[in-house]
Scaffold this motif. Sequence first.
Motif, PDB file in Angstrom:
ATOM      1  N   PHE B  17     -28.875  32.735  25.605  1.00  0.00           N
ATOM      2  CA  PHE B  17     -27.742  31.800  25.584  1.00  0.00           C
ATOM      3  C   PHE B  17     -28.345  30.435  25.318  1.00  0.00           C
ATOM      4  O   PHE B  17     -28.897  29.830  26.222  1.00  0.00           O
ATOM      5  CB  PHE B  17     -27.016  31.763  26.927  1.00  0.00           C
ATOM      6  N   VAL B  22     -31.892  35.453  28.460  1.00  0.00           N
ATOM      7  CA  VAL B  22     -31.360  36.246  29.556  1.00  0.00           C
ATOM      8  C   VAL B  22     -31.939  37.668  29.543  1.00  0.00           C
ATOM      9  O   VAL B  22     -32.255  38.218  30.584  1.00  0.00           O
ATOM     10  CB  VAL B  22     -29.817  36.272  29.498  1.00  0.00           C
ATOM     11  N   PRO B  41     -30.797  41.742  41.565  1.00  0.00           N
ATOM     12  CA  PRO B  41     -30.081  40.651  42.225  1.00  0.00           C
ATOM     13  C   PRO B  41     -29.121  39.980  41.256  1.00  0.00           C
ATOM     14  O   PRO B  41     -29.175  40.205  40.048  1.00  0.00           O
ATOM     15  CB  PRO B  41     -31.196  39.695  42.648  1.00  0.00           C
ATOM     16  N   SER B  42     -28.280  39.171  41.788  1.00  0.00           N
ATOM     17  CA  SER B  42     -27.292  38.454  40.992  1.00  0.00           C
ATOM     18  C   SER B  42     -27.984  37.594  39.939  1.00  0.00           C
ATOM     19  O   SER B  42     -28.985  36.953  40.217  1.00  0.00           O
ATOM     20  CB  SER B  42     -26.460  37.569  41.924  1.00  0.00           C
ATOM     21  N   GLY B  43     -27.469  37.645  38.730  1.00  0.00           N
ATOM     22  CA  GLY B  43     -27.992  36.777  37.670  1.00  0.00           C
ATOM     23  C   GLY B  43     -29.190  37.342  36.949  1.00  0.00           C
ATOM     24  O   GLY B  43     -29.776  36.675  36.106  1.00  0.00           O
ATOM     25  N   CYS B  44     -29.562  38.596  37.229  1.00  0.00           N
ATOM     26  CA  CYS B  44     -30.760  39.119  36.585  1.00  0.00           C
ATOM     27  C   CYS B  44     -30.459  39.671  35.198  1.00  0.00           C
ATOM     28  O   CYS B  44     -31.365  40.053  34.473  1.00  0.00           O
ATOM     29  CB  CYS B  44     -31.422  40.187  37.451  1.00  0.00           C
ATOM     30  N   GLY B  45     -29.181  39.744  34.835  1.00  0.00           N
ATOM     31  CA  GLY B  45     -28.856  40.157  33.478  1.00  0.00           C
ATOM     32  C   GLY B  45     -28.260  41.547  33.366  1.00  0.00           C
ATOM     33  O   GLY B  45     -28.147  42.085  32.262  1.00  0.00           O
ATOM     34  N   LYS B  46     -27.849  42.127  34.483  1.00  0.00           N
ATOM     35  CA  LYS B  46     -27.295  43.478  34.452  1.00  0.00           C
ATOM     36  C   LYS B  46     -26.020  43.519  33.618  1.00  0.00           C
ATOM     37  O   LYS B  46     -25.882  44.326  32.697  1.00  0.00           O
ATOM     38  CB  LYS B  46     -26.974  43.948  35.881  1.00  0.00           C
ATOM     39  N   SER B  47     -25.080  42.615  33.960  1.00  0.00           N
ATOM     40  CA  SER B  47     -23.820  42.610  33.222  1.00  0.00           C
ATOM     41  C   SER B  47     -24.065  42.295  31.757  1.00  0.00           C
ATOM     42  O   SER B  47     -23.414  42.850  30.875  1.00  0.00           O
ATOM     43  CB  SER B  47     -22.876  41.565  33.798  1.00  0.00           C
ATOM     44  N   THR B  48     -24.994  41.411  31.507  1.00  0.00           N
ATOM     45  CA  THR B  48     -25.289  41.055  30.127  1.00  0.00           C
ATOM     46  C   THR B  48     -25.765  42.274  29.348  1.00  0.00           C
ATOM     47  O   THR B  48     -25.295  42.531  28.236  1.00  0.00           O
ATOM     48  CB  THR B  48     -26.364  39.947  30.105  1.00  0.00           C
ATOM     49  N   GLU B 163     -20.356  47.039  38.384  1.00  0.00           N
ATOM     50  CA  GLU B 163     -20.048  46.859  39.812  1.00  0.00           C
ATOM     51  C   GLU B 163     -18.626  47.284  40.132  1.00  0.00           C
ATOM     52  O   GLU B 163     -17.843  46.502  40.661  1.00  0.00           O
ATOM     53  CB  GLU B 163     -20.228  45.391  40.209  1.00  0.00           C
ATOM     54  N   HIS B 196     -25.290  45.900  42.788  1.00  0.00           N
ATOM     55  CA  HIS B 196     -26.423  45.406  43.553  1.00  0.00           C
ATOM     56  C   HIS B 196     -26.381  45.944  44.977  1.00  0.00           C
ATOM     57  O   HIS B 196     -26.990  45.397  45.866  1.00  0.00           O
ATOM     58  CB  HIS B 196     -26.614  43.885  43.510  1.00  0.00           C
TER      59      HIS B 196
HETATM   60  N1  LIG Z   1     -21.916  32.685  28.591  1.00  0.00           N
HETATM   61  C1  LIG Z   1     -23.069  32.371  29.190  1.00  0.00           C
HETATM   62  N2  LIG Z   1     -23.700  31.220  28.850  1.00  0.00           N
HETATM   63  C2  LIG Z   1     -24.862  30.884  29.441  1.00  0.00           C
HETATM   64  N3  LIG Z   1     -25.478  31.611  30.376  1.00  0.00           N
HETATM   65  C3  LIG Z   1     -24.898  32.772  30.759  1.00  0.00           C
HETATM   66  C4  LIG Z   1     -23.660  33.197  30.202  1.00  0.00           C
HETATM   67  N4  LIG Z   1     -23.313  34.379  30.762  1.00  0.00           N
HETATM   68  C5  LIG Z   1     -24.315  34.666  31.648  1.00  0.00           C
HETATM   69  N5  LIG Z   1     -25.247  33.704  31.643  1.00  0.00           N
HETATM   70  C6  LIG Z   1     -26.478  33.680  32.442  1.00  0.00           C
HETATM   71  O1  LIG Z   1     -27.133  34.867  32.223  1.00  0.00           O
HETATM   72  C7  LIG Z   1     -27.743  35.334  33.387  1.00  0.00           C
HETATM   73  C8  LIG Z   1     -27.409  36.787  33.592  1.00  0.00           C
HETATM   74  O2  LIG Z   1     -26.022  36.915  33.873  1.00  0.00           O
HETATM   75  P1  LIG Z   1     -25.363  38.302  34.247  1.00  0.00           P
HETATM   76  O3  LIG Z   1     -23.905  38.084  34.367  1.00  0.00           O
HETATM   77  O4  LIG Z   1     -25.800  39.328  33.298  1.00  0.00           O
HETATM   78  O5  LIG Z   1     -25.974  38.604  35.671  1.00  0.00           O
HETATM   79  P2  LIG Z   1     -25.699  39.846  36.613  1.00  0.00           P
HETATM   80  O6  LIG Z   1     -27.004  40.491  36.785  1.00  0.00           O
HETATM   81  O7  LIG Z   1     -24.563  40.637  36.106  1.00  0.00           O
HETATM   82  O8  LIG Z   1     -25.311  39.133  37.962  1.00  0.00           O
HETATM   83  P3  LIG Z   1     -24.159  39.529  39.010  1.00  0.00           P
HETATM   84  O9  LIG Z   1     -24.773  40.528  39.906  1.00  0.00           O
HETATM   85  O10 LIG Z   1     -23.922  38.235  39.720  1.00  0.00           O
HETATM   86  O11 LIG Z   1     -22.999  40.028  38.222  1.00  0.00           O
HETATM   87  C9  LIG Z   1     -27.283  34.446  34.511  1.00  0.00           C
HETATM   88  O12 LIG Z   1     -28.345  33.596  34.861  1.00  0.00           O
HETATM   89  C10 LIG Z   1     -26.165  33.646  33.913  1.00  0.00           C
HETATM   90  O13 LIG Z   1     -26.210  32.346  34.423  1.00  0.00           O
END
Ligand SMILES: Nc1ncnc2c1ncn2[C@@H]1O[C@H](COP(=O)(O)OP(=O)(O)OP(=O)(O)O)[C@@H](O)[C@H]1O
Lengths: 301, 365, 365, 313, 389
Positions: B17, B22, B41-48, B163, B196
Amino acid sequence: MNTTEDTTRRPSQLFRNLNAKVASIPMIMTALLVFLGGTVWTIVYSFTNSKLLPRLKFVGLDQYERLWSASRWWTSIENLLVYGVLSLIFSLVIGFLLAALLDQKIRFEGLFRTIFLYPFALSFVVTGLTWQWILNPDFGVQHIVRSLGWESFVFNPLYDQRIVIYGILIAGLWQGTGLVMCLMLAGLRGIDEDIWKAARVDGIPTWKTYLFIVIPMMRPVFITTLVIIASGIVRLYDLVVAQTSGGPGGASEVPAKYVYDYMFLAQNLGQGFAASTMMLLSVAIIVVPWAYLEFGGKKRG
Amino acid sequence: MGNDGVSVSIRNLSLNFGAVSVLKSLDLDIQDGEFLVLLGPSGCGKSTLLNCIAGLMDVTDGQIHIKGRNVTWEEPKDRGIGMVFQSYALYPQMSVRGNLSFGLKTAGMAKDEIAKRVARTADVLQIEPLLDRKPSQLSGGQRQRVAIGRALVRDVDVFLFDEPLSNLDAKLRSELRVEIKRLHQKLANTMIYVTHDQIEAMTLADRIAVMRSGQIQQLDAPQTIYSRPVNRYVADFIGSPGMNFIEGEVVLSDGAPRFRFDGLDIPLANYQFDKAGAQAGQATFGIRPEHVAVNSGDDWPFSASVPVEIVEPMGSDTLVWSRLGKQALTIRVSSERAPRVGENVTIGFDPMNASLFDAASGDRL
Amino acid sequence: MGNDGVSVSIRNLSLNFGAVSVLKSLDLDIQDGEFLVLLGPSGCGKSTLLNCIAGLMDVTDGQIHIKGRNVTWEEPKDRGIGMVFQSYALYPQMSVRGNLSFGLKTAGMAKDEIAKRVARTADVLQIEPLLDRKPSQLSGGQRQRVAIGRALVRDVDVFLFDEPLSNLDAKLRSELRVEIKRLHQKLANTMIYVTHDQIEAMTLADRIAVMRSGQIQQLDAPQTIYSRPVNRYVADFIGSPGMNFIEGEVVLSDGAPRFRFDGLDIPLANYQFDKAGAQAGQATFGIRPEHVAVNSGDDWPFSASVPVEIVEPMGSDTLVWSRLGKQALTIRVSSERAPRVGENVTIGFDPMNASLFDAASGDRL
Amino acid sequence: MADVQTLNTVAAGMDPAADQLSGPRGARPRRVLSRRNIFLYGTLILVAIYYLIPLYVMIVTSLKGMPEIRLGNIFSPPVEITFEPWVKAWATACTGLNCDGLSRGFWNSVQITVPSVIFSIAVASVNGYALANWRFKGADTFFTILIVGAFIPYQVMIYPIVILLREMGLYGSLWGLVIVHSIFGMPILTLLFRNYFSSVPEELFKAARVDGAGFWRIYFLIMLPMALPIFVVAIIIQITGIWNDFLFGVIYTKPDTYPMTVQLNNIVNSVQGVKEYNVNMAATILTGLVPLIVYFVSGKLFVRGIAAGAVKG
Amino acid sequence: AAELEVTHWWTSGGEAAAVAEFAKAFEATGNTWVDGAIAGGGSTARPVMVSRITGGSPMAATQFNTGRQAEELVEAGLMRDFTELAEKENWKEVIRPVSLLEGCTVDGKVYCVPVNIHSWQWLWLSNKAFEEAGVPVPTNWDEFVAAGPALEKAGKIPLAIGGQSWQTTGTFNVLIPAIAGKDVFLKVYQDHDAEVAAGPEIAKVFQAADDARKLSAKSNVQDWNQATNLVITGQAGGQIMGDWAQGEFQVAGQVAGEDYTCLPGLGVNELISTGGDSFYFPKLDDADKTAAQEVLASTMLNPATQVSFNLKKGSVPVRGDVDVSAANDCMKKGLDILAKGNIIPDTNQLNTEDTNNQLNDLFVEFFKTPSMTPEDAQKRFADIIASAD
Ligand SMILES: Nc1ncnc2c1ncn2[C@@H]1O[C@H](COP(=O)(O)OP(=O)(O)OP(=O)(O)O)[C@@H](O)[C@H]1O
Ligand SMILES: Nc1ncnc2c1ncn2[C@@H]1O[C@H](COP(=O)(O)OP(=O)(O)OP(=O)(O)O)[C@@H](O)[C@H]1O
Ligand SMILES: [Mg+2]
Ligand SMILES: [Mg+2]
């Protein structure tokens, strides 16, 4: 248990939250004294033959009979209906379309948004004057098209009785759609991102997603917008005065202007009050049940 | 193993991004019919990562193959995937039936075929009585079931869950967990499941991928991850209450490795060292609370007497918070054997069950 | 019971929202220094009860006494209570210090006294380094700690917690749980704690009040509630995975009570019947998953051979989903002894550990 | 130590080089001139032009001399730019005997707008707060009346308010006008604030009450600092509304305190011979300048605030 | 000395110049004139004036049309009684015609100061326009109608009428005495005789109005002085408008008889009405201002002021005893008719504003709606007259 014996009495309800009640006095006064009081006052005096000054000489339903036999009043109502319905439809549709376009993660979103919104900063008087000028057949659009060689081109909405109300509508929409767009945009931004993703995975085309999923979800936004547009429509006055003064030939008269003219120009307050009572009545029939449902019975939020 | 066994294959995937990276050239192969859990953990990029697989986000680099087809540039709907979201993302104005059939209708499927599929899905998920309700009239668990149904009805090869249960309360969560497990056994689709919550991960997964800031730290069967974490991060992340970590050093006395800390000394003869074998140096000794026995009377390779500071009964088990040397130690005992606060108890454990990590890199020794 | 031992006493409390009665003439006495947990499903009135105690909702009927004083109509601030909310409810524009001192300032306390108290609180909760940050700069766990601090700093007699941990993830939750426990041991205040997480309830509580639609179903020590629930509702609510319920009937053959179902037969000689004693009739037999042994080789009063349908490894333990007669049975075994799916295993249990409920009323027999 | 990367692939039992470089990879290719983009930006630009035409015409006209205007194309840029009309509109245009243009109306407008905005927002925000957080009996009824009041045409209320202000002895004073603006701003502002404060978690309010804060303390120390976005919206709406108001300005003030809109009306309607369109346009722009600037500067905050407050409820 | 705020709606070029004369004369007495001009005509200004007076924040003096506009304000006791001053300065003698002062008198007390006489019954013609159309300048209404086609052919608007409703009503009201005579006019407006209003004489008037409507079809300006401007610049042939139009010709530097021609009574019936403007003085608390109000009243009636004011305004002075040698051609014609006593009252004196407003509604519709037949219009006209009081 000896604690149960010292029963403290329930304190008076009047003084609970006293501060909140005191702080609400302006609102209560406005609601009761101005809006309710003013309405009742207006209704009472609509049964009198007050001229320049309000006087309690009752004449029964005379004012109403006269009102409903006045062709100007009928024209006014017709105009308001046409303007109201079209303005509601168009501002919602255009406002929503613009918002949907702006919501496509486009570049220069801020610039476009500002352009669409700036007319809202201008008063109806200014809007009316400007559009009067653009629609003036001697200088404006008609003149330009004719000078380009199309001599027979006719576009003079403000001077043609049949379409003058559309000339006013053009200006009204120009002024108001920006705000609608803004509200819609805010509403769109409030929609859960996952809904969009779910729709994409389901293979639903964008327009279908908007139509069948997103718009139904934006009910509260539409309601707020409706309140704002509708209250503006009922009060439509400045724009007409600035653009046409009700002309040509009274073809663009509206109820609010009827009220104003009779109260102050014709010095026939009774007639003006009767007209405003009719306006209030129609507003009340539509708005009160809705407002009560929306704000009255419901709990928090 | 041939390519035909692979359902989803991710090659060298990167996603940025702007300046933030990410996902960092990530590789992952998921077998046909496998239940893979992405844990982290939260923010590690799973959803991405999930969004990339679904085609909802454009990757910066790399490829995604589903069923052997390169789908990197394809539309989500053409990838043969279905997705279930944490927030359910049901279409609120449509009935359950509408939610299930909307995608099929849009795809132009015949009416009776749609009806058949909806009926079958409703049957599998036991939501027939709900078909004509609106989502707002459903409980959280029912909503989530409908959300699963929406993916199910489309007859896809790969299910993606982001999740799906974390908005539900504990009881519902455990119920739906079992349901998803059953569903997987019945359908034998490939499922990629983000969570998580470790309990979910442990119970559902065929393999777990533990992620950390856009990279996969360990990809293994749950038990392996649980008992042989590749580094301290994974060890710490898995297990609740967490693994006990004791800081100290590995010494080689007479060639036999021992772990020294706070004047105590754990023999590491039983410990299975990594390829590199035992080497002296600063290290962290990790042991799970349930691998510490209390007053068992048995003869453990290591035992000591420790004070009981807090006792937390948790139904069948009880947690005992104590101290080994100067370092905190949590012990899990069955509730019948729970000691009392203030007592001293004898503990013992076998280093075979422990994990040893390099103090600097955190890697397993 | 003497008055001096009682901290909070609730008499005949009712609360209606319009026509809906949320609390139904509820009585409750909480001892000085006790840790009472209110446990119950969503919407049963836990928060409402807490709000009434705090003075944030006006009761419809009944009285609330705190420290022997009738406070039914007093302002929240005068009741000597502090409250901690699920969403932290920190004042977002104030620093942590500001959050802690707001109440004291409002009460008109001297500056240096405030500083002293804030410092002490920060010390207890170990949040000194955070004092000058804004809530938005804190992690969830830190926020909740500050929220607790805000109650702590006011030096109140009674702490009210409304699901303080449910916004946190599993790991943090268990950490903070221990901290709250420690805090209670240190301060010895009365604490009333709302949750619907049973682990929290079991680990923290001196006594648990299980609520159901505005009424208290059982008020007892955690172990009692766990092992001797007064009715099926409580039994079902406590424990995860839930208690196994088997429908059948109690018969008295030769005076000895037995439980019959699906052609099987459990001897109830060991079972401790309620005062009324054993009586024949439709009943439900409840047994917790961890009280069922698998292939133990021991001699159990009841044993049978059952098929394994699903196996859920959960780290140290593994859940086995099976079937006894025609009825579902969940079994919890330690992971080392986990059977495989499809196998048949021999199970056994002692009815002493079971609970028997009347089929109609659900009350314990 | 095992390399994580290899561990992955080894665990998957795959040959990493198998189908590595074939087929699409990386981001989906995007053409700048895709059909979607052409449609999207094309529409936006067309609509933007439509919205900008009046502003363009106003500016262009105000920079032309009257002879050039009479020649006729309102869209053509000025051949000879003149600032005469602006000077005249600002400083010398006449109404009756007063020939000082809009200039004094400007200060009057400022003097009217500032207290009116402050007062009306202060009142409405307290109302919204009381309605959202201290729901006393009957509050909803008053609020419903207030909302219905938003639909009453202003003209109807002129007389009752004349009487009201006369009885309060405020008619014709600045405070009278401030009160009038507050009354008519109240419905929509109260709605905004009520919706906004309702969306603030109730627990925050409860926490403050447990901390011993009362009505005003919570308002000033907790709610007010949190309500910035909605204040921005309210301020923008009120500045626009009050600055642009004509009806109340002309009825409830005197000639020496006429706001700018009344002066504008006077200038535009004081036709001396021919209509001086260029002066009118200059005057029009000058009058609209303050709200325009407010919008241009704070448009982003406006949208954000609307999102925060207006669309809920 | 005091500051007096005077409100009025005189904002066109000629009007403003005339007001300046009042201000100059008043400031010569050591007081200050605070000008409260409200643009947009009486319709915009009167509501403001009435609200301010009833709201308790009155101006020191305010314009109304001579007639019944302020009747109720007087009855409500909000206006100052000037009987004493009137007797002292002998207004009864100097103001003529007497009907003017009668308009100010309620229950025998004088409440206002008439300042000018305006008559509606004028047809203003552009000599240049007719020259360009190649027809002689008409001398009466019928000739004018006949010249219509020629003017149109030359690209001119034969008759200029502004879009504001009072202008169309005014045009019709001018046609009544011109076409049907004074008696019919009085029967309709003074006696409110509905039968006459529905009768054949008025039908003829409506036919004439129909002609006027056709002649003015292309006129698309709003303000009266824009219409006058069309005449001044030769874009239009003529305009039916009160004598205040003369002020515009004067400001434009045009000379009566040379550049433009005026036909009182449309050249048919040389009758003029005696409307005009009067000033009313609301009751004030401030003693200084009260005193200054008297000074202002007498200044307005002062012979010198009357002359200078009326010359600029294009109207006739209310005093019979002033020197009007400076008057131009048209004004002299008016003075002549006045002297002969060929006068009719102004409709403002006869009708309430309510009736006027209804008439406005009718005529604005009639003039702008070609499909509305004269017969229909007459029927509605008769209804309005029948209900008038
Ligand atoms: N549209 C975006 N623009 C910039 N950064 C983003 C965007 N979407 C996600 N991120 C960043 O990418 C990283 C991974 O996000 P992601 O949603 O994949 O985390 P996650 O592992 O699913 O966390 P959670 O458990 O909280 O859902 C995070 O640090 C988030 O801040
Ligand atoms: N302001 C209110 N008006 C009407 N009903 C209410 C109101 N507040 C709560 N209720 C109802 O009272 C009942 C009890 O609510 P309460 O918040 O106490 O439940 P709870 O046990 O705290 O649930 P949760 O675990 O979800 O927090 C619910 O059924 C709820 O719908
Ligand atoms: Mg995520
Ligand atoms: Mg709750």
